[in-house]
Design a protein around this motif. Structure first.
Motif, PDB file in Angstrom:
ATOM      1  N   ASP A   1      -8.765 -12.161   8.948  1.00  0.00           N
ATOM      2  CA  ASP A   1      -7.329 -11.901   8.959  1.00  0.00           C
ATOM      3  C   ASP A   1      -6.599 -12.793   9.961  1.00  0.00           C
ATOM      4  O   ASP A   1      -5.459 -13.204   9.716  1.00  0.00           O
ATOM      5  CB  ASP A   1      -7.067 -10.433   9.297  1.00  0.00           C
ATOM      6  CG  ASP A   1      -7.506  -9.501   8.178  1.00  0.00           C
ATOM      7  OD1 ASP A   1      -7.672  -9.974   7.041  1.00  0.00           O
ATOM      8  OD2 ASP A   1      -7.713  -8.300   8.441  1.00  0.00           O
TER       9      ASP A   1
ATOM     10  N   MET B   1     -11.554  -8.938  11.037  1.00  0.00           N
ATOM     11  CA  MET B   1     -10.455  -9.384  11.900  1.00  0.00           C
ATOM     12  C   MET B   1     -10.432 -10.897  12.079  1.00  0.00           C
ATOM     13  O   MET B   1      -9.351 -11.481  12.211  1.00  0.00           O
ATOM     14  CB  MET B   1     -10.539  -8.686  13.254  1.00  0.00           C
ATOM     15  CG  MET B   1     -10.160  -7.231  13.199  1.00  0.00           C
ATOM     16  SD  MET B   1      -9.767  -6.548  14.810  1.00  0.00           S
ATOM     17  CE  MET B   1      -9.075  -4.961  14.337  1.00  0.00           C
TER      18      MET B   1
ATOM     19  N   ALA C   1      -2.257  -5.667  12.113  1.00  0.00           N
ATOM     20  CA  ALA C   1      -3.029  -6.871  12.432  1.00  0.00           C
ATOM     21  C   ALA C   1      -2.261  -8.145  12.084  1.00  0.00           C
ATOM     22  O   ALA C   1      -2.178  -9.067  12.911  1.00  0.00           O
ATOM     23  CB  ALA C   1      -4.380  -6.833  11.717  1.00  0.00           C
TER      24      ALA C   1
ATOM     25  N   THR D   1      -1.081 -10.943  14.891  1.00  0.00           N
ATOM     26  CA  THR D   1      -1.472 -12.347  14.755  1.00  0.00           C
ATOM     27  C   THR D   1      -0.235 -13.246  14.742  1.00  0.00           C
ATOM     28  O   THR D   1      -0.225 -14.322  15.363  1.00  0.00           O
ATOM     29  CB  THR D   1      -2.282 -12.546  13.468  1.00  0.00           C
ATOM     30  OG1 THR D   1      -3.444 -11.700  13.499  1.00  0.00           O
ATOM     31  CG2 THR D   1      -2.722 -13.986  13.320  1.00  0.00           C
TER      32      THR D   1
ATOM     33  N   ALA E   1      -7.288  -6.794  17.580  1.00  0.00           N
ATOM     34  CA  ALA E   1      -6.602  -7.772  16.738  1.00  0.00           C
ATOM     35  C   ALA E   1      -6.064  -8.933  17.570  1.00  0.00           C
ATOM     36  O   ALA E   1      -6.145 -10.103  17.156  1.00  0.00           O
ATOM     37  CB  ALA E   1      -5.466  -7.095  15.979  1.00  0.00           C
TER      38      ALA E   1
END
Length: 299
Positions: A178, A175, A105, A109, A247
């Motif tokens: 994060d 998510m 993840a 990102t 993600a």
């Protein structure tokens, strides 16, 4: 709605990138390495222990003897390796997925941020341990909600609504946090999660429904034992790809929303400053006029 659809199609397109495909194949490679290592060190001991456990089970001893006479073979000797494989495979799969998800993840990102928002400031609003603790707390709450709601699953419509809704809430809480951990400040993150709560929850629920697809393939692998070693890796790859898509969807949505919020705030600052300047000038002029009048009226 525009932000929701735009982030969706971008997440779909990013899933076709070579880097994302390689990341989705990592659990399979890690599973092969773990299986090879465990098999090299513990296979013989595990098979012997399992065979002894099957033979020592008094309730099934007569059944094994009957099957052995029917097929003229040692049933427990043939069954023990299969029991070891079927018993260890879920543990290896879960461990591989947890290890990969821990850094997948953040990597996705970072990929979305580098390609779309290279100039977006990183304010480091959350630490790694804070993110882990938050994820664990949300997971515990989701598991409690699942256990408490199980009696309601007996009602046919609710079994298709409650579990995806709970997992969707968990996905949204974990998510979205994060996705904003590196770039947003605590105040910005709280504002975004409050303002976009409903769209983010919708993304989480939809991803929860998508996460049910690998379970169908996994169940097929358990039902059709001959295809077990083919269907289970396919299920793991699909699950990882769904995780990558989720993600990326959250990353694109949250980072785009963060960039828009900062742009709006930056646009309001000059307007506020220009409004303060005339007011300050008028106050200074008033004070100057008062001083001139007092001097003119004094003897």
């Amino acid at each position: 709605m525009r932000l929701l659809l735009d982030s969706f199609w971008r997440a779909v397109a990013y899933c076709m990138l070579p880097r994302v495909i390689v990341l989705s194949l990592l659990p399979l490679a890690l599973m092969v390495l773990l299986a090879a290592g465990l098999g090299y060190f513990y296979w013989d001991a595990a098979v012997v222990w399992t065979r002894e456990a099957l033979d020592a089970w008094p309730l099934l001893s007569s059944f094994w003897a009957w099957i052995g006479r029917l097929f003229s073979s040692d049933v427990t000797a043939a069954l023990a390796p299969l029991v070891v494989v079927f018993g260890v495979t879920p543990l290896i799969v879960v461990l591989s997925l947890l290890i990969v998800a821990g850094f997948m993840a953040p990597a996705l990102t970072k990929l979305a941020a580098e390609r779309r928002f290279p100039t977006l400031e990183q304010k480091k609003g959350a630490s790694f341990f804070g993110s882990v603790l938050r994820s664990l707390a949300a997971t515990v709450l989701a598991l409690i909600a699942l256990v408490v709601s199980m009696p309601l699953w007996l009602i046919p419509p609710l079994v298709l609504i409650l579990p995806p809704l709970i997992w969707g809430w968990l996905t949204y809480r974990v998510m979205s946090f994060d996705a904003l951990a590196e770039h947003a400040s605590p105040e910005e993150r709280a504002t975004l999660l409050r303002t976009h709560r409903l769209p983010l929850l919708c993304i989480g629920v939809l991803c929860g429904y998508l996460g049910a697809a690998p379970s169908i393939v996994w169940a097929s692998g358990l039902l059709f034992a001959a295809a077990f070693f083919v269907l289970v890796p396919i299920a793991i790859w699909i699950y990882t790809l769904v995780f990558a898509f989720s993600a990326l969807w959250f990353a694109h949505y949250c980072l785009d929303a963060l960039a828009q919020m900062r742009a709006q705030r930056a646009a309001l600052q000059p307007a506020t400053g220009s409004g303060e300047a005339p007011a300050l000038e008028a106050a200074e002029a008033t004070e100057a006029n008062k001083a001139a009048l007092s001097q003119w009226g004094s003897p």
